[in-house]
Write a protein that holds these residues in place. Structure first.
Motif, mmCIF file in Angstrom:
data_model
loop_
_atom_site.group_PDB
_atom_site.id
_atom_site.type_symbol
_atom_site.label_atom_id
_atom_site.label_comp_id
_atom_site.label_asym_id
_atom_site.label_seq_id
_atom_site.Cartn_x
_atom_site.Cartn_y
_atom_site.Cartn_z
ATOM 1 N N LEU A 67 -19.391 -37.074 30.902
ATOM 2 C CA LEU A 67 -20.776 -37.460 31.139
ATOM 3 C C LEU A 67 -21.377 -38.236 29.989
ATOM 4 C CD1 LEU A 67 -20.217 -34.529 32.535
ATOM 5 C CD2 LEU A 67 -22.654 -34.530 32.897
ATOM 6 N N ALA A 68 -20.889 -38.005 28.771
ATOM 7 C CA ALA A 68 -21.511 -38.609 27.596
ATOM 8 C C ALA A 68 -21.285 -40.105 27.517
ATOM 9 C CB ALA A 68 -21.004 -37.935 26.320
ATOM 10 N N ASN A 69 -20.309 -40.627 28.256
ATOM 11 C CA ASN A 69 -20.153 -42.074 28.412
ATOM 12 C C ASN A 69 -19.854 -42.360 29.873
ATOM 13 O OD1 ASN A 69 -19.662 -44.801 28.393
ATOM 14 N ND2 ASN A 69 -18.404 -44.755 26.550
ATOM 15 N N PRO A 70 -20.869 -42.716 30.667
ATOM 16 C CA PRO A 70 -20.659 -42.917 32.107
ATOM 17 C C PRO A 70 -19.680 -44.029 32.439
ATOM 18 C CG PRO A 70 -22.841 -43.667 31.428
ATOM 19 C CD PRO A 70 -22.264 -42.925 30.264
ATOM 20 N N ALA A 71 -19.365 -44.916 31.487
ATOM 21 C CA ALA A 71 -18.372 -45.957 31.755
ATOM 22 C C ALA A 71 -17.010 -45.356 32.076
ATOM 23 C CB ALA A 71 -18.257 -46.901 30.559
ATOM 24 N N SER A 72 -16.758 -44.114 31.638
ATOM 25 C CA SER A 72 -15.463 -43.469 31.858
ATOM 26 C C SER A 72 -15.234 -43.079 33.317
ATOM 27 C CB SER A 72 -15.351 -42.218 30.981
ATOM 28 O OG SER A 72 -16.309 -41.248 31.374
ATOM 29 N N TYR A 73 -16.302 -43.036 34.142
ATOM 30 C CA TYR A 73 -16.136 -42.616 35.534
ATOM 31 C C TYR A 73 -15.142 -43.510 36.286
ATOM 32 C CZ TYR A 73 -20.629 -40.216 34.682
ATOM 33 O OH TYR A 73 -21.641 -39.450 34.164
ATOM 34 N N SER A 74 -15.029 -44.774 35.893
ATOM 35 C CA SER A 74 -14.155 -45.690 36.628
ATOM 36 C C SER A 74 -12.688 -45.308 36.513
ATOM 37 C CB SER A 74 -14.349 -47.127 36.130
ATOM 38 O OG SER A 74 -13.942 -47.258 34.780
ATOM 39 N N ALA A 75 -12.339 -44.392 35.586
ATOM 40 C CA ALA A 75 -10.964 -43.923 35.459
ATOM 41 C C ALA A 75 -10.643 -42.813 36.455
ATOM 42 C CB ALA A 75 -10.709 -43.432 34.038
ATOM 43 N N VAL A 76 -11.645 -42.310 37.177
ATOM 44 C CA VAL A 76 -11.437 -41.227 38.137
ATOM 45 C C VAL A 76 -10.756 -41.785 39.382
ATOM 46 C CG1 VAL A 76 -12.577 -39.532 39.599
ATOM 47 C CG2 VAL A 76 -13.383 -39.893 37.260
ATOM 48 N N ARG A 77 -9.597 -41.235 39.712
ATOM 49 C CA ARG A 77 -8.814 -41.709 40.860
ATOM 50 C C ARG A 77 -8.734 -40.699 41.989
ATOM 51 N NH1 ARG A 77 -9.866 -45.597 38.616
ATOM 52 N NH2 ARG A 77 -8.504 -47.140 37.618
#
Length: 432
Positions: A67-77
């Motif tokens: 959550l602390a960097n929402p850019a990481s959500y795109s790695a969710v597969r």
């Protein structure tokens, strides 16, 4: 499709059953200031790594929510669900006196769902800040009458969020969260007469109700630096949002029975409900990196900055110090392909962090610092071809403040337990 509907109803039911997460889940004198003790938007996986988050995308084989960097959500597969508990053991010291306490609560409930092959959304609820403290100072008036000055407070602020991220090209990802902050903080200043019933105890109470929207955003750049190693650089920030603040002031009188229990207030001698005003939150910035050998090890660091000198309650400027934090963390997974050796499949995590907090002592005008060492485990559970489970256990051992300059030293052990589920909730099955 039956499985899909069951999981959707489970998720909605869990969210609907939770009103707030931040309700006096601490017992620290340093939680009495301003918004209370801030809770970073971190899951046990991050906290075990010292709190690194800016450059963290997918720490291992499991999909995680960062959550602390929402850019990481795109790695969710794959659809990811995470729920966790929190416990705190505190030891307070001042002079020769010591006091120990224990608190605990449900800590977070979050989801992440892939939308396309390169984008995903996330939503959930978790604490933003907590407040819980109590102090008692005994003395005398007129040299004969015992009197106690009691200061205490409770409450907290929760954060419900919805975020989305998309990968742009082969190396960039951007994301943002929209959050709703809500909760109540209560502070009491009591004057009690423990040995003389001819005097009536009095209380001055301040109640604050907070609610409003806030926004945070992030970007990540990731690239292979060799055949086995990948580097991710990240930045995340929060906008200086304004939320609503309502304050109520109450003065009342009360008595205490023979068992030491407080009776219902006799009357209210003063009541004031101020008009709602704006509470201006600070802008914050988080920079960091993660270097990793995929599914083997990773190491990273974060630098966080917060401009709390911009914090305002209406037109009031409490002159808060700006914050700075440094975190370093690492994770090792011996062998994810090991057969017959469970401990080679476990993620071993550790980290250290330093934070200059956003509070300073009102009496000594001294900044309060915090230090912590973190350890953690990622424990995989038996899985099937489409569903994967992991228990994440993390421990933070640290200290706030010092016994110098008549301050309180707050030594704490924070224990985090999280359950991560990866499942293909939203795929279409040929047969139910």
């Amino acid at each position: 499709m039956i499985k899909l509907y069951k999981n959707i109803f489970l998720a909605v039911g869990l969210l609907a059953s939770i009103k707030t997460f931040a309700q006096s889940s601490t017992n620290s004198p340093y939680s009495q200031y301003n918004l209370g003790q801030l809770s970073e938007s971190l899951l046990p996986q991050n906290r075990s790594l010292g709190g690194i988050a800016a450059g963290l995308r997918k720490p291992g084989t499991y999909n995680n929510v960062n959550l602390a960097n929402p850019a990481s959500y795109s790695a969710v597969r794959i659809t990811t669900f995470d729920i966790g508990l929190y416990a705190n053991v505190t030891s307070l010291s001042k002079g020769g006196a010591k006091e120990n306490s224990f608190t605990g609560e449900l800590n977070h409930l979050v989801f992440a769902v892939p939308v396309t092959k390169t984008s995903a959304l996330s939503f959930g609820i978790l604490p933003y800040s907590t407040m819980g403290f109590k102090s008692r100072v005994s003395g005398k008036i007129l040299d004969t009458i015992d009197i106690d000055k009691v200061h205490n407070g409770k409450g907290g602020i929760s954060k419900a969020y919805l975020g989305y991220a998309v990968q742009i090209g082969k190396h960039f990802s951007v994301g943002a969260n929209g959050s709703y902050l809500f909760g109540k903080l209560e502070r009491n200043r009591d004057t009690e007469f423990p040995t003389d019933a001819t005097f009536i105890n009095s209380r001055n109470q301040v109640k604050q109700s907070i609610g409003g929207l806030s926004f945070d955003y992030g970007v990540q750049y990731f690239t292979n630096v060799s055949k086995k190693h990948k580097l991710t650089l990240g930045y995340a920030g929060t906008a200086g949002s304004k939320v609503n603040l309502s304050t109520t002031l109450v003065s009342a009188r009360y008595t205490i029975d023979a068992s030491g229990n407080e009776n219902i207030a006799l009357d209210s001698t003063y009541f004031s409900e101020k008009a709602s005003q704006k509470l201006k939150l600070p802008t914050t910035h988080r920079f960091g990196f993660v270097l990793e050998e995929t599914n083997k090890w990773l190491v990273g660091a974060d630098l966080t900055l917060g401009k709390w000198s911009d914090y305002r309650e209406g037109s009031t400027n409490p002159n808060l110090p700006n914050t700075i934090g440094v975190a370093v963390g690492a994770q090792i997974t011996p062998d994810i392909t090991a057969v017959g050796s469970y401990f080679k499949l476990v993620d071993y995590r550790f980290g250290v962090k330093y934070d200059k907090l956003y509070i300073n002592n009102e009496i000594n005008n001294k900044d309060i610092n915090q230090y912590a060492l973190s350890l953690g485990l990622g424990l995989p559970l038996p899985s099937n071809r489409s569903t994967f489970y992991k228990i994440n256990l993390g421990v933070e051992l640290g200290q706030r403040g010092t016994t110098e300059n008549n301050l309180v030293r707050d030594r704490f052990a924070n224990i985090y337990l999280g359950f991560t589920l990866n499942d293909r909730w939203f795929q279409r099955y040929k047969f139910d």
